[in-house]
Motif scaffolding. Structure first.
Motif, mmCIF file in Angstrom:
data_model
loop_
_atom_site.group_PDB
_atom_site.id
_atom_site.type_symbol
_atom_site.label_atom_id
_atom_site.label_comp_id
_atom_site.label_asym_id
_atom_site.label_seq_id
_atom_site.Cartn_x
_atom_site.Cartn_y
_atom_site.Cartn_z
ATOM 1 N N UNK A 79 -18.534 19.261 -4.331
ATOM 2 C CA UNK A 79 -18.738 19.177 -2.884
ATOM 3 C C UNK A 79 -18.822 17.737 -2.391
ATOM 4 N N UNK A 80 -19.404 16.873 -3.225
ATOM 5 C CA UNK A 80 -19.590 15.480 -2.812
ATOM 6 C C UNK A 80 -18.263 14.740 -2.632
ATOM 7 N N UNK A 81 -17.191 15.295 -3.141
ATOM 8 C CA UNK A 81 -15.883 14.649 -2.991
ATOM 9 C C UNK A 81 -15.237 14.936 -1.639
ATOM 10 N N UNK A 82 -15.795 15.879 -0.898
ATOM 11 C CA UNK A 82 -15.158 16.356 0.332
ATOM 12 C C UNK A 82 -15.924 15.880 1.565
ATOM 13 N N UNK A 83 -15.194 15.355 2.523
ATOM 14 C CA UNK A 83 -15.773 15.060 3.841
ATOM 15 C C UNK A 83 -14.771 15.546 4.891
ATOM 16 N N UNK A 84 -15.203 15.568 6.150
ATOM 17 C CA UNK A 84 -14.286 16.015 7.198
ATOM 18 C C UNK A 84 -14.562 15.273 8.497
ATOM 19 N N UNK A 85 -13.548 15.269 9.358
ATOM 20 C CA UNK A 85 -13.657 14.656 10.679
ATOM 21 C C UNK A 85 -13.010 15.593 11.690
ATOM 22 N N UNK A 86 -13.716 15.879 12.763
ATOM 23 C CA UNK A 86 -13.180 16.721 13.840
ATOM 24 C C UNK A 86 -12.475 15.819 14.851
ATOM 25 N N UNK A 87 -11.218 16.148 15.154
ATOM 26 C CA UNK A 87 -10.382 15.297 16.012
ATOM 27 C C UNK A 87 -10.122 16.017 17.336
ATOM 28 N N UNK A 88 -10.412 15.348 18.431
ATOM 29 C CA UNK A 88 -10.151 15.901 19.768
ATOM 30 C C UNK A 88 -8.801 15.398 20.281
ATOM 31 N N UNK A 89 -8.148 16.222 21.108
ATOM 32 C CA UNK A 89 -6.884 15.804 21.711
ATOM 33 C C UNK A 89 -6.738 16.494 23.063
ATOM 34 N N UNK A 90 -5.541 16.514 23.611
ATOM 35 C CA UNK A 90 -5.314 17.035 24.967
ATOM 36 C C UNK A 90 -5.723 18.501 25.102
ATOM 37 N N UNK A 91 -5.711 19.237 24.004
ATOM 38 C CA UNK A 91 -6.077 20.653 24.045
ATOM 39 C C UNK A 91 -7.542 20.874 24.411
#
Length: 444
Positions: A79-91
């Motif tokens: 699990x420690x190998x995984x990270x994430x980022x939430x990206x916003x756009x025109x939607x």
């Protein structure tokens, strides 16, 4: 008078797949089998239910971090190998008209220094099933990358990932998201979407049927969770494969996998002698070098648990002769040599296990602790025992048992007995025997 549904054209019941597509599916499955071995008979496909996704279903809201944690356990990634980022756009801008041509961005995987960052479109959180599907897709990439597989074949890469997903048990989840059409209207603003996967239904059905034949299930329970049109094609594909069998379904290999699974179940019950007996016939059945390396490694490990260290060394050497960079076999060989008092030989194999990067670091640290303990370097031994506990992602055999022995040797009686009790609670025969000796002799 002809009634609808009567006198149905039999040709419509025949599964159709062109020869290049059939060969493509079988060749890629053969490649996966060469790398990972045959899937276990009676394997199940993973469904989006609490049994497989406990963290996800434990929360009232669908949270990305919970899905990722569940997938890490399902696919075997730290699990420690995984990270994430939430990206916003025109939607994400309310009232902003837009139309997307082609494939919209939903997730993307970034790999850097053996760690993985998943970029996720914020709008995907409004569609929980598609969110899970996309994360599964990225985790399949991660699984293949973790095994150092060059899977990027150009135009067929995305389609291959579906096959790998089926092989790893995610075929039903992927199948449920081949299409996604919908409309939302809040009275002021209307949003429509229409997503169709590039994976054709016929190829998906044939791949699922091929997997099903590999695990010897013509009518698996999970087929009822397929979309109705795909379920129908899956059943036709099974009939097609029954009439047109291929060399992919090697009965000897299927039997080998069945025996391997049986031996593992016996090991879990501490039935080491029985597990060895189940493994032995595989060596004369299989032509799969990956399977042979696994069998030799497990034979060695089960002999370790019987304290037959010389025999274990012979088996580990056989495993390494087949796959020289097999991390677990190198690690186990190091352990066996240390138990035989051949400390520097043992250390050399532990170092090699580290270099393979496909070892379990918690086991390797445990073994280094035993090396330093045998050399009388107490501080270093204690340091590596603590590193082993810190690195645990799953239970580590004999860790508490060996740490208890280390503590008892150094006069930390109360703490040593505490860890020995933990090993007994795990059901380890070595710990139970040691505890019975202590009780019988009244020592400590």
């Amino acid at each position: 008078m002809k009634l609808f549904g009567f006198f149905k054209n039999k040709e419509n019941d025949t599964f159709k797949i062109i020869e290049p597509d059939r060969l493509w599916v079988e060749d890629n499955f053969r490649w996966l089998i060469d790398v990972f071995g045959y899937p276990y008979p009676k394997s199940e496909q993973i469904l989006l239910v609490a049994n497989y996704f406990p963290k996800t279903f434990a929360s009232d809201n669908v949270l990305i971090e919970n899905i990722i944690e569940d997938l890490c356990l399902l696919i075997g990634v730290v699990k420690e190998k995984i990270s994430f980022e939430v990206v916003s756009d025109i939607r994400d801008i309310y009232g902003m008209p837009y139309q997307i041509e082609g494939m919209p961005f939903e997730t993307a995987l970034e790999i850097e220094e053996k760690k993985y960052k998943i970029h996720i479109a914020n709008s995907l959180q409004k569609h929980p099933k598609r969110l899970v599907y996309n994360l599964v897709y990225e985790f399949i990439r991660i699984k293949l990358t973790e095994n150092k597989l060059e899977y990027d074949t150009g135009k067929d890469t995305n389609l291959f990932l579906y096959l790998a997903g089926i092989y790893f048990g995610f075929g039903v989840l992927l199948s449920q998201n081949l299409k996604d059409t919908g409309r939302v209207d809040d009275g002021f603003w209307e949003t429509k979407w229409n997503y169709i996967s590039e994976m054709p239904n016929e190829i998906m059905a044939y791949a699922l049927a091929t997997y099903s034949k590999l695990i010897e299930q013509d009518a698996p329970k999970w087929k009822d969770n397929l979309p109705s049109d795909l379920k129908n094609q899956f059943e036709k594909a099974i009939h097609y494969l029954n009439d047109n069998p291929t060399a992919l379904y090697d009965k000897k290999e299927l039997k080998s996998n069945e025996l391997f699974k049986k031996a593992y179940d016996q090991y879990l019950k501490n039935e080491f002698v029985a597990a060895i007996a189940s493994l032995q016939p595989i060596l004369s059945l299989t032509n799969d070098n990956v399977m042979k390396a696994d069998v030799y490694n497990n034979l060695g490990y089960y002999h370790i648990r019987l304290k037959n260290y010389e025999q274990a060394v012979a088996y580990f050497n056989c495993s390494i002769n087949i796959i020289s960079n097999y991390g677990y076999a190198n690690d186990n060989l190091g352990y066996a040599f240390i138990q035989l008092g051949k400390l520097e030989e043992g250390r050399a194999f532990l170092e090699k296990a580290l270099q393979t990067e496909n070892n379990d670091i918690a086991y390797t640290n445990r073994n280094f602790a035993l090396y330093y303990q045998a050399k009388g370097e107490r501080n270093k031994a204690d340091e590596y025992f603590k590193k082993s506990f810190d690195a645990i992602t799953d239970s580590v055999d004999l860790l508490e048992y060996h740490y208890a022995d280390f503590l008892l040797q150094n006069g930390e009686i109360e703490k040593g007995l505490e860890f020995l009790k933990k090993a007994v609670e795990k059901g380890e025969p070595e710990a139970i025997e040691r505890m019975n000796e202590i009780k019988k002799n009244g020592t400590y």
